[in-house]
Design an enzyme around this catalytic site. Structure first.
Site, mmCIF file in Angstrom:
data_model
loop_
_atom_site.group_PDB
_atom_site.id
_atom_site.type_symbol
_atom_site.label_atom_id
_atom_site.label_comp_id
_atom_site.label_asym_id
_atom_site.label_seq_id
_atom_site.Cartn_x
_atom_site.Cartn_y
_atom_site.Cartn_z
ATOM 1 N N LYS A 150 -34.093 -43.207 -50.711
ATOM 2 C CA LYS A 150 -34.152 -43.363 -49.250
ATOM 3 C C LYS A 150 -34.974 -44.616 -48.968
ATOM 4 O O LYS A 150 -36.175 -44.569 -48.714
ATOM 5 C CB LYS A 150 -34.767 -42.108 -48.628
ATOM 6 C CG LYS A 150 -34.412 -41.938 -47.162
ATOM 7 C CD LYS A 150 -34.656 -40.504 -46.737
ATOM 8 C CE LYS A 150 -34.732 -40.368 -45.231
ATOM 9 N NZ LYS A 150 -33.528 -40.785 -44.534
HETATM 10 N N1 PXG Z 1 -27.885 -39.350 -45.276
HETATM 11 C C1 PXG Z 1 -28.652 -40.396 -44.941
HETATM 12 C C2 PXG Z 1 -28.204 -41.775 -45.276
HETATM 13 C C3 PXG Z 1 -29.886 -40.177 -44.305
HETATM 14 O O1 PXG Z 1 -30.670 -41.204 -43.985
HETATM 15 C C4 PXG Z 1 -29.447 -37.789 -44.374
HETATM 16 C C5 PXG Z 1 -28.253 -38.075 -45.016
HETATM 17 C C6 PXG Z 1 -29.831 -36.355 -44.154
HETATM 18 O O2 PXG Z 1 -30.892 -35.992 -45.017
HETATM 19 P P1 PXG Z 1 -31.968 -34.886 -44.646
HETATM 20 O O3 PXG Z 1 -32.880 -34.833 -45.816
HETATM 21 O O4 PXG Z 1 -32.661 -35.378 -43.394
HETATM 22 O O5 PXG Z 1 -31.253 -33.629 -44.420
HETATM 23 C C7 PXG Z 1 -30.296 -38.848 -44.017
HETATM 24 C C8 PXG Z 1 -31.600 -38.631 -43.328
HETATM 25 C C9 PXG Z 1 -31.510 -40.898 -37.485
HETATM 26 C C10 PXG Z 1 -32.057 -40.831 -38.883
HETATM 27 O O6 PXG Z 1 -32.100 -41.611 -36.657
HETATM 28 C C11 PXG Z 1 -31.511 -39.959 -39.812
HETATM 29 C C12 PXG Z 1 -32.015 -39.903 -41.117
HETATM 30 C C13 PXG Z 1 -33.010 -40.744 -41.471
HETATM 31 C C14 PXG Z 1 -33.528 -41.616 -40.558
HETATM 32 C C15 PXG Z 1 -33.069 -41.672 -39.251
HETATM 33 O O7 PXG Z 1 -30.503 -40.260 -37.202
HETATM 34 N N2 PXG Z 1 -31.438 -38.992 -41.939
#
Ligand code: PXG
Length: 284
Positions: A150
């Protein structure tokens, strides 16, 4: 109220600053996490911090404080900011250095925690569902930088998001370079067909979402069959239901993709059941 912690010091929104020489800004050299707070408690903190430290390790970056201490500071900040329902952003960058991408000019990494809130869609989208289109921008390939990291490099996801905004859609679907479904701009995707729930496997080149892993457990708990298998756009067009998962999005139903209605359109029974189960977990 927002509160910011940077390398051991506390700041408010206006006074929290980092150097323009920070390699996080200059080169996107860093990693981050997004975590929710429910009922005054950081949700799935251990899983998020595990991923933060794994992401850092993968890019050869040493987080300046240990994981336990990071957990303590996180809990302390939530109390200090008086947050009951909120969103936290942990960021670790290579730190301040010279111009030039050589990380050896950065002696100490920058660690940041932002204690704030987030809202990405109005409540009615969780009933009516999201409209989506396939983005022309593909997922970055695994050989370049694993999507499991990430990292602070979100430009491909932002380009995809902008394509969706241009098309007046709520979200976008990103494919990998073989044309398999990867994920949305910041969420993982699930489909439901005849009681079988399917999501792309983590090894095909997606971010392995904490919410994704949790929903996989909820599907089993609901007595449904869970499969982690590659899926195509066709599988979404012909699904009974489809939904996105993410820390910010939680569980959000999909009503259409590329102009085709998905299932009955608005939130379906399996998605609704999983949303309720998820809500119960956050209210424990
Ligand atoms: N894929 C990606 C590329 C992400 O960045 C997720 C999936 C979901 O992962 P989690 O662990 O949260 O269930 C993420 C994480 C936004 C935003 O503004 C979303 C993420 C990170 C930063 C900002 O929508 N999601």
């Amino acid at each position: 109220m927002s509160l910011i912690w940077i390398n051991g010091q506390w700041y408010d929104r206006d006074s929290a600053k980092i150097s323009v020489y920070d390699h996080g800004l200059l080169y996107g050299d860093g990693v981050f996490e997004g975590m929710r707070v429910y009922g005054g408690r950081p949700f799935r903190m251990a899983e998020h911090l595990d991923r933060l430290y794994d992401s850092a390790k993968a890019i050869w970056l040493t987080v300046p404080i240990g994981q336990e201490e990071m957990g303590r500071v996180t809990v302390e900040g939530v109390a200090k900011a008086g947050i009951t329902e909120g969103y936290l952003r942990h960021i670790v960058t290579r730190g301040m250095g010279d111009l030039g991408l050589d990380p050896r000019s950065c002696p100490s990494p920058t660690a940041i925690i932002i204690f704030d809130t987030i809202r990405i869609w109005p409540a009615e989208r969780y009933e009516k569902g999201l409209s989506m289109i396939g983005a022309a921008t593909p997922m970055p390939s695994r050989e370049t930088l694993s999507p499991r990291v990430k990292s602070l490099n979100y430009l491909p996801h932002i380009m995809a998001k902008l394509e969706g905004i241009q098309a007046q859609m709520d979200e976008v679907l990103m494919l990998d370079r073989s044309g398999y479904v990867a994920e949305a701009s910041g969420m993982n995707i699930f489909i439901v067909r005849r009681g079988v729930v399917t999501t792309p496997p983590a090894w095909t080149g997606i971010l392995r979402g904490v919410t994704r892993d949790l929903v996989i457990d909820l599907v089993a708990e609901a007595g449904l069959t869970m499969r982690e298998e590659p899926i195509n756009r066709y599988d979404i067009y012909t699904a009974d239901e489809a939904f996105l998962t993410g820390t910010a999005a939680e569980i959000a139903p999909i009503r259409s993709l590329d102009g085709r209605q998905v299932g009955a359109g608005p939130v379906g029974p399996v998605t609704r059941d999983l949303m309720n189960r998820f809500k119960a977990l956050t209210r424990q």
